[in-house]
Design a protein around this motif. Sequence first.
Motif, mmCIF file in Angstrom:
data_model
loop_
_atom_site.group_PDB
_atom_site.id
_atom_site.type_symbol
_atom_site.label_atom_id
_atom_site.label_comp_id
_atom_site.label_asym_id
_atom_site.label_seq_id
_atom_site.Cartn_x
_atom_site.Cartn_y
_atom_site.Cartn_z
ATOM 1 N N UNK A 99 41.852 51.563 32.521
ATOM 2 C CA UNK A 99 42.782 52.199 31.577
ATOM 3 C C UNK A 99 43.336 53.478 32.190
ATOM 4 N N UNK A 100 44.661 53.640 32.170
ATOM 5 C CA UNK A 100 45.258 54.840 32.761
ATOM 6 C C UNK A 100 46.030 55.672 31.748
ATOM 7 N N UNK A 136 49.082 46.540 40.125
ATOM 8 C CA UNK A 136 49.545 45.670 39.039
ATOM 9 C C UNK A 136 49.247 46.374 37.723
ATOM 10 N N UNK A 137 50.236 46.389 36.817
ATOM 11 C CA UNK A 137 50.146 47.158 35.577
ATOM 12 C C UNK A 137 50.329 46.246 34.376
ATOM 13 N N UNK A 138 49.578 46.549 33.295
ATOM 14 C CA UNK A 138 49.716 45.796 32.050
ATOM 15 C C UNK A 138 49.804 46.767 30.876
ATOM 16 N N UNK A 139 50.521 46.362 29.834
ATOM 17 C CA UNK A 139 50.600 47.123 28.585
ATOM 18 C C UNK A 139 50.087 46.220 27.480
ATOM 19 N N UNK A 140 48.982 46.645 26.849
ATOM 20 C CA UNK A 140 48.310 45.811 25.842
ATOM 21 C C UNK A 140 48.042 44.406 26.377
ATOM 22 N N UNK A 174 46.936 49.683 31.356
ATOM 23 C CA UNK A 174 45.867 49.438 32.318
ATOM 24 C C UNK A 174 46.479 49.087 33.672
ATOM 25 N N UNK A 175 45.668 49.199 34.707
ATOM 26 C CA UNK A 175 46.174 48.909 36.049
ATOM 27 C C UNK A 175 45.059 48.438 36.967
ATOM 28 N N UNK A 176 45.444 47.666 37.958
ATOM 29 C CA UNK A 176 44.539 47.263 39.029
ATOM 30 C C UNK A 176 45.190 47.627 40.347
ATOM 31 N N UNK A 177 44.381 47.974 41.346
ATOM 32 C CA UNK A 177 44.958 48.460 42.604
ATOM 33 C C UNK A 177 43.900 48.548 43.698
ATOM 34 N N UNK A 178 44.366 48.597 44.928
ATOM 35 C CA UNK A 178 43.574 49.002 46.078
ATOM 36 C C UNK A 178 44.005 50.422 46.422
ATOM 37 N N UNK A 179 43.114 51.188 47.041
ATOM 38 C CA UNK A 179 43.496 52.570 47.340
ATOM 39 C C UNK A 179 42.766 53.099 48.575
ATOM 40 N N UNK A 180 43.357 54.136 49.152
ATOM 41 C CA UNK A 180 42.766 54.856 50.271
ATOM 42 C C UNK A 180 42.386 56.259 49.819
ATOM 43 N N UNK A 181 41.615 56.945 50.646
ATOM 44 C CA UNK A 181 41.207 58.319 50.360
ATOM 45 C C UNK A 181 41.992 59.254 51.279
ATOM 46 N N UNK A 182 42.638 60.292 50.735
ATOM 47 C CA UNK A 182 43.310 61.266 51.612
ATOM 48 C C UNK A 182 42.265 62.172 52.264
ATOM 49 N N UNK A 183 42.228 62.188 53.577
ATOM 50 C CA UNK A 183 41.226 62.975 54.291
ATOM 51 C C UNK A 183 41.875 63.723 55.452
ATOM 52 N N UNK A 184 41.079 64.552 56.097
ATOM 53 C CA UNK A 184 41.449 65.191 57.363
ATOM 54 C C UNK A 184 40.192 65.243 58.227
ATOM 55 N N UNK A 185 40.374 65.475 59.509
ATOM 56 C CA UNK A 185 39.219 65.716 60.370
ATOM 57 C C UNK A 185 38.579 67.034 59.951
#
Length: 212
Positions: A99-100, A136-140, A174-185
Amino acid sequence: MAAFHEVLFPLDVALKSAGGPERRTEIVTLGSGREERNARWAHSRRRYDAGYGVKTLAALSAVVAFFEERRGRLHGFRWRDRLDHSSAAAGAPTPLDQPIGTGDGATATFPLVKTYGGVHAPYRRPIVKPVAGSVVVAVDGVVQGEGTQVSCDPISGVVTFLSGHAPASGAVITAGFLFDVPVRFDTDYLEIDLSAFEAGAIPKIPLIEIRP
């Protein structure tokens, strides 16, 4: 000014790394022996060591090149956390995973979040680097058309409903997704001992999450 490079750290190295979330808790022990605990950070911050994934000289060379292009700690980049990179607990993401937000009939933008836990104190983690094309996003429960009803910015993680498609009041988004993490050395110096490396030693390549 330091920039963020929308490029992924070498995936074959990242998949064999070590690391995880860190929190900062302040603990004061009273005279009675009781404790007072206070969370100094609202959000966790992840740390990783990519050195565990470097098994060949070719991989080591790729990491050195990546490090040089980022200018050490100067520029951020994307990191794929092999344990936690999906909205789904298992399997492929679905539009009902997370849920977003809740519609009010006017608001058209909703940032992606991932919720951990659900009984005592659920934690909502901002997701700012979704994988392009994975959201991917859904409403109700009704899936929304990408590009026709809704879009998601892969740089900020903000879902935007297009004109005339703002969710109705009380509608659950609601939403489903893949994601990355923002990082630095987390170092400006990579110490590389080739003789030790060939003998099985692992170089230390620390990374730290960049908070949104």
